[in-house]
Each structure stands twice: as C-alpha cells, then as structure tokens.
Design a protein around this motif. Sequence first.
Motif, mmCIF file in Angstrom:
data_model
loop_
_atom_site.group_PDB
_atom_site.id
_atom_site.type_symbol
_atom_site.label_atom_id
_atom_site.label_comp_id
_atom_site.label_asym_id
_atom_site.label_seq_id
_atom_site.Cartn_x
_atom_site.Cartn_y
_atom_site.Cartn_z
ATOM 1 N N ARG A 135 2.827 7.646 0.968
ATOM 2 C CA ARG A 135 4.217 7.565 0.511
ATOM 3 C C ARG A 135 4.913 8.905 0.706
ATOM 4 N NH1 ARG A 135 4.681 2.267 0.680
ATOM 5 N NH2 ARG A 135 3.649 1.144 -1.023
ATOM 6 N N GLU A 137 7.453 11.323 -0.797
ATOM 7 C CA GLU A 137 8.055 11.622 -2.086
ATOM 8 C C GLU A 137 9.231 12.590 -1.891
ATOM 9 O OE1 GLU A 137 4.491 11.986 -5.180
ATOM 10 O OE2 GLU A 137 4.158 13.180 -3.366
ATOM 11 N N ILE A 158 9.192 12.077 -6.681
ATOM 12 C CA ILE A 158 9.281 10.646 -6.986
ATOM 13 C C ILE A 158 9.084 9.853 -5.694
ATOM 14 C CG2 ILE A 158 10.769 8.809 -7.905
ATOM 15 C CD1 ILE A 158 12.280 10.990 -9.438
ATOM 16 N N GLY A 159 8.376 8.722 -5.789
ATOM 17 C CA GLY A 159 8.236 7.855 -4.622
ATOM 18 C C GLY A 159 6.820 7.474 -4.279
ATOM 19 N N GLU A 163 4.356 0.700 -5.507
ATOM 20 C CA GLU A 163 5.734 0.221 -5.454
ATOM 21 C C GLU A 163 6.749 1.348 -5.253
ATOM 22 O OE1 GLU A 163 6.281 -2.953 -5.375
ATOM 23 O OE2 GLU A 163 4.153 -3.415 -5.712
ATOM 24 N N ARG A 164 6.274 2.522 -4.885
ATOM 25 C CA ARG A 164 7.130 3.694 -4.668
ATOM 26 C C ARG A 164 7.888 4.115 -5.925
ATOM 27 N NH1 ARG A 164 7.826 0.628 0.067
ATOM 28 N NH2 ARG A 164 7.116 1.688 1.971
ATOM 29 N N ASP A 165 7.362 3.771 -7.095
ATOM 30 C CA ASP A 165 8.030 4.127 -8.345
ATOM 31 C C ASP A 165 7.232 5.149 -9.153
ATOM 32 O OD1 ASP A 165 5.952 2.448 -8.955
ATOM 33 O OD2 ASP A 165 7.177 0.908 -9.936
ATOM 34 N N ASN A 196 4.284 9.482 -14.624
ATOM 35 C CA ASN A 196 4.758 8.327 -15.372
ATOM 36 C C ASN A 196 3.716 7.202 -15.328
ATOM 37 O OD1 ASN A 196 5.053 7.392 -12.747
ATOM 38 N ND2 ASN A 196 7.185 6.767 -12.981
ATOM 39 N N ASP A 198 3.875 4.248 -13.995
ATOM 40 C CA ASP A 198 3.759 3.586 -12.692
ATOM 41 C C ASP A 198 2.812 4.344 -11.763
ATOM 42 O OD1 ASP A 198 5.666 1.454 -13.221
ATOM 43 O OD2 ASP A 198 7.192 3.014 -13.174
ATOM 44 N N TYR A 199 2.856 5.669 -11.821
ATOM 45 C CA TYR A 199 1.937 6.461 -11.004
ATOM 46 C C TYR A 199 0.495 6.174 -11.405
ATOM 47 C CZ TYR A 199 -0.251 10.511 -8.753
ATOM 48 O OH TYR A 199 -1.050 11.313 -7.979
ATOM 49 N N SER A 202 -0.866 2.756 -10.363
ATOM 50 C CA SER A 202 -1.171 2.633 -8.935
ATOM 51 C C SER A 202 -2.508 3.263 -8.574
ATOM 52 C CB SER A 202 -0.065 3.282 -8.101
ATOM 53 O OG SER A 202 1.139 2.558 -8.176
#
Length: 279
Positions: A135, A137, A158-159, A163-165, A196, A198-199, A202
Amino acid sequence: MKQFFALALAAASGVASAQTPATNPMPDGSHDMYAGLGAMSRARYEGAANTKTSVLPVLQVQWSNGIFISGMSAGMHLSTDPTLEFGPLVSLHASRDESGSGGIIDGVGVATMMPLAARMRRDNPLAGMPDVDARLEGGAFLNYYLNPAWRLTSSVLIGSGSERDGARMTLGVQRLAVAIAPQHTMSFHAGLTLVNRDYNQSYFGVNENDAWSSDNPVYRPGGGLKDVHVGARWNWALGPSWMLTTNVQATRLTGSVRRSPLVERPTNVTVSTAFAYRF
C-alpha cells in the motif's frame, strides 16, 4: 551543516518506520545521493519467531529544493527554520503473504486450503490467512531539534492495510552522529508506534473467514500502542565517496497486538549492513 547521511534499506518492510533525513543545505540545482547494496536479517513478519536474510538495494537522495527519497519513503522539507523540519511524506508499506513477506504465491482451492493450513499451523500462523497487498501511504512529518545533537521526530501515515484505512503515527528521539574514532560515527534512536484499529485488524486480526481457513482463533485487536523500538547506526567512512553503514533495531510489540494468535515472538531484532557510494 546538519548531518544528512541516514541510509535506509530501499526494500525494508513496514516494520521499520519511515525515517526522514535531516535538511541538507546545498547550492540551488544540486543534489546529494547515496546508492549501494546491503543485506538485512529480520523477522519473517512482525511477531514471527524465525528470521530471513535478504540482499537489498540502498538509496537516499536529497535535492536542493527540499525533496528527498530515503529507502521506501519520499517527502519534501518545507521549513526554513533550522530547528524545525516538516513537510509531506509518502511511504510504501510492504505486502505480506503466507510466507510472511510480499510475493506471488500459487492459488489453492478451498478443498486443499484447509488441510494445508492444518498441517502448517504449528510452524506458520499465517498459513491460510489472506494476503495483504503493498500500500502507498500518505501523510506528513514533523521534527524538532532540541539542540544540534538531539532531534525529536514524528510522522503520520494513512493508507495501509487490507482496505487502505490503516493509520500509524511514529514518535521518536534521535541522537545524531557521534564521532567515536576517525572516520567512525554512531547515532541512536528510540520511539514508539501508535496505530488505529483498522491497521491492527489487517496485520494482526483474525475474522471468522480467516479463522475457518487458517485454524487461528477469531481475534479482533483494538487500536493504540503497537510497539516500542530502540536502535543504533554505525557509519564508517571508507573514503571520500564510500561508506559502510550498519543498523541494529529491536522492536517490542505491545498491547492487543502482542496477544494476537499471529504473534509468535513479541520482540524482534533487525540487523542490516550496506556499502554505499556518494554521487
């Protein structure tokens, strides 16, 4: 003039935080460039019990307009204050597959996936887990000099993630180059990484589908402090243009990440060494 040389291995994984080189005053239209080849020994993935060794290119460039490339990161110095550095930053977060590193693996059907995962589970918690693609970022960095020898560093990117979130913030302190002998300098750094939810989901989480295919228990880590790390760099000037640089960093996973079923060993050590030529 501030110390500029701070080589990063160009194919380093997301384990290492993006490092921004210090501002390097130079004549308009000029650049400062180091390129070379190195070797890195590191954990197969964050939290793995075994290691792998790779031969990797090294690259660091800075132009007089403030744009720089440092390993897998790039950005631009915007500040004119010698005690403050800030600007935009982009970084490539490495992919992860069942082997623990990025790459292309042969697809397998559902009928063969479960037995394979069951056989490999003891030796590889990633068996049966989905790949996470590389990804790009985006974010920013902000560094502040306490004095010419000490620098506080920070970056937000970020990225990342499936889900790139995914988002991560790195905070640190650096002791810039200390001369320990003629042609030999050392520098030191310490820091922590905040991410966060989401990181973490993943890279360290296991949802219901993942649990079915991998034989790992369902696990949903929260956000917060992901790791703390310390490291040292030794630079040996072999001549006017040649440099040997060696880095050691120890990283300790913390919080909900440490309790993930994918983590075999919470403390990992990364060692790298490289020859670089200054152009």
